[in-house]
Design a protein around this motif. Sequence first.
Motif, mmCIF file in Angstrom:
data_model
loop_
_atom_site.group_PDB
_atom_site.id
_atom_site.type_symbol
_atom_site.label_atom_id
_atom_site.label_comp_id
_atom_site.label_asym_id
_atom_site.label_seq_id
_atom_site.Cartn_x
_atom_site.Cartn_y
_atom_site.Cartn_z
ATOM 1 N N THR A 121 -69.431 32.386 8.025
ATOM 2 C CA THR A 121 -70.887 32.379 8.138
ATOM 3 C C THR A 121 -71.307 31.637 9.408
ATOM 4 O O THR A 121 -70.518 30.862 9.956
ATOM 5 C CB THR A 121 -71.523 31.670 6.922
ATOM 6 O OG1 THR A 121 -71.181 30.280 6.974
ATOM 7 C CG2 THR A 121 -71.044 32.284 5.605
ATOM 8 N N PRO A 122 -72.553 31.832 9.841
ATOM 9 C CA PRO A 122 -73.015 31.070 11.004
ATOM 10 C C PRO A 122 -72.906 29.554 10.811
ATOM 11 O O PRO A 122 -72.540 28.832 11.740
ATOM 12 C CB PRO A 122 -74.471 31.512 11.164
ATOM 13 C CG PRO A 122 -74.489 32.900 10.602
ATOM 14 C CD PRO A 122 -73.536 32.855 9.440
ATOM 15 N N ARG A 123 -73.176 29.070 9.628
ATOM 16 C CA ARG A 123 -73.044 27.628 9.355
ATOM 17 C C ARG A 123 -71.582 27.205 9.463
ATOM 18 O O ARG A 123 -71.254 26.169 10.040
ATOM 19 C CB ARG A 123 -73.580 27.307 7.962
ATOM 20 C CG ARG A 123 -73.443 25.842 7.592
ATOM 21 C CD ARG A 123 -73.817 25.628 6.149
ATOM 22 N NE ARG A 123 -75.132 25.038 6.083
ATOM 23 C CZ ARG A 123 -75.812 24.861 4.965
ATOM 24 N NH1 ARG A 123 -75.315 25.264 3.822
ATOM 25 N NH2 ARG A 123 -76.994 24.297 4.973
ATOM 26 N N ASP A 124 -70.683 28.029 8.916
ATOM 27 C CA ASP A 124 -69.247 27.728 9.009
ATOM 28 C C ASP A 124 -68.766 27.742 10.457
ATOM 29 O O ASP A 124 -67.848 27.002 10.821
ATOM 30 C CB ASP A 124 -68.427 28.731 8.199
ATOM 31 C CG ASP A 124 -68.587 28.561 6.690
ATOM 32 O OD1 ASP A 124 -69.035 27.475 6.256
ATOM 33 O OD2 ASP A 124 -68.262 29.521 5.958
ATOM 34 N N LYS A 125 -69.385 28.576 11.283
ATOM 35 C CA LYS A 125 -69.005 28.627 12.703
ATOM 36 C C LYS A 125 -69.328 27.303 13.400
ATOM 37 O O LYS A 125 -68.557 26.834 14.231
ATOM 38 C CB LYS A 125 -69.688 29.804 13.396
ATOM 39 C CG LYS A 125 -69.128 31.158 12.966
ATOM 40 C CD LYS A 125 -69.820 32.310 13.654
ATOM 41 C CE LYS A 125 -69.377 33.655 13.125
ATOM 42 N NZ LYS A 125 -67.968 33.960 13.254
ATOM 43 N N ALA A 169 -71.555 16.231 9.890
ATOM 44 C CA ALA A 169 -72.174 17.412 10.495
ATOM 45 C C ALA A 169 -72.785 18.304 9.422
ATOM 46 O O ALA A 169 -73.899 18.813 9.588
ATOM 47 C CB ALA A 169 -71.141 18.196 11.317
ATOM 48 N N ASP A 170 -72.077 18.470 8.318
ATOM 49 C CA ASP A 170 -72.598 19.289 7.227
ATOM 50 C C ASP A 170 -73.881 18.685 6.664
ATOM 51 O O ASP A 170 -74.843 19.402 6.382
ATOM 52 C CB ASP A 170 -71.530 19.429 6.133
ATOM 53 C CG ASP A 170 -71.891 20.488 5.112
ATOM 54 O OD1 ASP A 170 -72.360 21.579 5.514
ATOM 55 O OD2 ASP A 170 -71.709 20.232 3.899
ATOM 56 N N THR A 171 -73.915 17.370 6.536
ATOM 57 C CA THR A 171 -75.120 16.688 6.057
ATOM 58 C C THR A 171 -76.280 16.915 7.034
ATOM 59 O O THR A 171 -77.409 17.220 6.617
ATOM 60 C CB THR A 171 -74.857 15.179 5.875
ATOM 61 O OG1 THR A 171 -73.843 15.006 4.894
ATOM 62 C CG2 THR A 171 -76.112 14.443 5.456
ATOM 63 N N LEU A 172 -76.014 16.773 8.327
ATOM 64 C CA LEU A 172 -77.062 17.002 9.333
ATOM 65 C C LEU A 172 -77.583 18.433 9.281
ATOM 66 O O LEU A 172 -78.794 18.669 9.391
ATOM 67 C CB LEU A 172 -76.531 16.687 10.736
ATOM 68 C CG LEU A 172 -76.341 15.210 11.065
ATOM 69 C CD1 LEU A 172 -75.621 15.051 12.404
ATOM 70 C CD2 LEU A 172 -77.680 14.495 11.100
#
Length: 194
Positions: A78-82, A177-180
């Motif tokens: 996904t774009p988030r995973d990228k 980064a995931d939290t941000l």
Amino acid sequence: MIDEKTAHEQVVSTADRLFYAYGVQAVGMDTVRTESGVSLKRIYALFPSKDDLVLAVLRHRTNQWNTGIAGAVAVARTPRDKVLAIFDFLADWFREDGFRGCAFINVFGELGGGSDRVAEAVREQKASFQRRVAELVREAGCPGHLAPQLVLLSEGAQTTAAISRDPDTAAHARAAADTLIRCALGDPEKTPAG
């Protein structure tokens, strides 16, 4: 006698290995000659100064970095995973034998004050990475202000991992980064402790 392209590659890969392991100033051109098997005369024909060789090594490192980031991003779903794939790339890199941190930061620390050309090459690599992160952030639908925050996390993780010798630094940076990202998107889902 080896052709010019092969000699160039041998000298750059040898210098890269030596500079990364011992530092630019600690490695003389005689050592590069001995380790690469390319004569000093030929080395200076290819690289008129040590700065020229350092710049070639930085170009080589830039290609390695870009290829590594592209490979990690390419397998993300996904774009988030990228966006988070940057930190997956760091996690793999931090576990490599001989990891000594960011070659660009290391070279800048050694030579940045004495070589405008080297300082500019390092700044350009960092700016290029910032642009790539900004692209990934846009593609994930996140606000632009998130990109420099993620770059700082990445850069800080590299330095911290090099000093602490803790490869798990990448996982901590990834969790941050995931939290941000979640906060930037207004996603209330809690992130697991990393």
